[in-house]
Design an enzyme around this catalytic site. Structure first.
Site, mmCIF file in Angstrom:
data_model
loop_
_atom_site.group_PDB
_atom_site.id
_atom_site.type_symbol
_atom_site.label_atom_id
_atom_site.label_comp_id
_atom_site.label_asym_id
_atom_site.label_seq_id
_atom_site.Cartn_x
_atom_site.Cartn_y
_atom_site.Cartn_z
ATOM 1 N N GLU A 108 1.082 -1.592 -0.142
ATOM 2 C CA GLU A 108 0.552 -0.308 0.446
ATOM 3 C C GLU A 108 0.816 0.789 0.103
ATOM 4 O O GLU A 108 2.063 1.344 0.307
ATOM 5 C CB GLU A 108 -1.201 -0.043 0.955
ATOM 6 C CG GLU A 108 -2.325 -0.050 0.695
ATOM 7 C CD GLU A 108 -2.944 0.735 -0.294
ATOM 8 O OE1 GLU A 108 -2.933 1.711 -0.603
ATOM 9 O OE2 GLU A 108 -4.815 0.005 0.050
ATOM 10 N N ASN A 129 -9.975 5.831 2.053
ATOM 11 C CA ASN A 129 -8.750 4.983 0.713
ATOM 12 C C ASN A 129 -7.752 6.313 -0.279
ATOM 13 O O ASN A 129 -7.213 7.593 0.647
ATOM 14 C CB ASN A 129 -9.165 3.988 0.110
ATOM 15 C CG ASN A 129 -8.929 2.352 0.036
ATOM 16 O OD1 ASN A 129 -7.474 2.694 -0.059
ATOM 17 N ND2 ASN A 129 -8.728 1.828 0.287
ATOM 18 N N ASP A 138 -9.383 1.075 -4.937
ATOM 19 C CA ASP A 138 -9.254 1.658 -3.402
ATOM 20 C C ASP A 138 -8.086 2.894 -3.617
ATOM 21 O O ASP A 138 -8.538 3.965 -3.550
ATOM 22 C CB ASP A 138 -7.536 0.235 -3.465
ATOM 23 C CG ASP A 138 -7.523 -0.105 -2.173
ATOM 24 O OD1 ASP A 138 -7.107 1.113 -1.690
ATOM 25 O OD2 ASP A 138 -7.088 -1.323 -2.154
#
EC number: 3.1.1.17
Length: 303
Positions: free
Chosen positions: A17, A160, A214
């Site tokens: 991430e 997100n 995302d």
């Protein structure tokens, strides 16, 4: 258009991430979120370094701190902490806590975060234990040096993707559980976001088919790049029309985020995940070349 997708060496992260391109170091920083690890891909060396943050099990994001080359702001649980790391050593230490959010919400954690073009912190929380689609207990926050945290938005499922466009005076935001990308009018002097509007919708005919947006980034022409967690795709989207300009396809399903980088800011770096027993090459971090687009470098956090 013929784009090319290649894996970065030794770039596996179970839940990759938060890619952030650091111009000064010509390096891509990202996290292995559920391992409490920071990662750095050195462009010149074509090598990836990884460190474990001592005493921490989560690392939601990593943001270099302005003017302090070995300090990084990292989301550990519901705390934003400063971690000292030389970019090479296999362990790193927390040196202090900047701030904490939702101290009583022990089932929540911080997720994606970035610094806006003026160096302010923007980031939010999500349910970490239990069903984040059922319990919308997350919030989106703004913080700047010398100030308190302020809540920009409540009723968030999974906070997100974030991106800004100074030319259009816009802020873009994704709550994954809304299945959409929202735009806000953004005042870059005050950090205030107003007038939310849905500009891209990933709902399908039935809930089980919904694509999960995302992470998010933007190119210099104002187009958005929306990662889909279960869709093996990044959508290049014109935010004015909502039209998909390009679908970038990957050999694994859980695409988590993207950031432009490289010496010319024309390489799209993409993190993925290997959650729920996804087979290889899930969890690999990729570079995408040949997109004929450039982006913006990551912004350091001002503390």
């Amino acid at each position: 258009m013929s784009y090319k997708i290649e894996p970065l060496p030794d770039s596996y992260a179970g839940l990759g991430e938060g890619p952030h391109w650091d111009v000064a170091r010509q390096s891509l920083y990202f996290v292995d979120l559920e391992a409490g690890s920071l990662m750095r891909y050195d462009f010149k060396q074509n090598k990836t370094y990884k460190t474990k943050i001592e005493g921490e099990t989560l690392a939601g994001f990593v943001l270099p701190v302005e003017g302090r080359p070995q300090e990084f702001a990292v989301g550990c649980g519901r705390r934003v902490v400063i971690v000292n790391w030389d970019g090479v050593s296999p362990t790193a230490k927390v040196v202090r806590t900047l701030f904490e959010v939702q101290p009583l919400m022990d089932k929540n954690r911080l997720n994606d975060a970035k610094a806006d073009p003026r160096g302010r912190f923007f980031g939010g929380t999500m349910r970490y234990i239990g069903d984040e689609f059922e319990f919308r207990h997350g919030e989106l926050y703004r913080w700047e040096a010398g100030g308190q945290t302020s809540v920009i938005k409540g009723d968030v499922g999974i906070s997100n993707g974030l991106a800004w466009d100074e030319k259009a005076k816009k802020f873009y935001y994704i709550d994954t559980t809304d299945y959409e990308v929202k735009s806000y009018d953004y005042d870059f002097e005050t950090g205030v976001a107003t007038n939310p509007k849905v500009i891209f919708n990933l709902r399908k005919t039935s809930p089980k088919d919904h694509l999960l947006p995302d992470g998010l980034t933007i190119d210099t022409e104002g187009n958005l790049y929306v990662a889909t967690f279960n869709g093996a795709t990044i959508f290049k989207v014109n935010p004015s029309t909502g039209k998909v300009l390009l679908e970038i396809k990957f050999p694994t399903k859980q695409i988590t985020s993207a950031a432009f980088g490289g010496p010319n800011l024309d390489i799209l770096y993409v993190t993925t995940a290997a959650k729920f027993d996804q087979p290889a090459p899930a969890g690999t971090t990729y570079k995408v070349t040949g997109l004929n687009a450039t982006g913006y470098p990551g912004v350091n956090l001002r503390v």
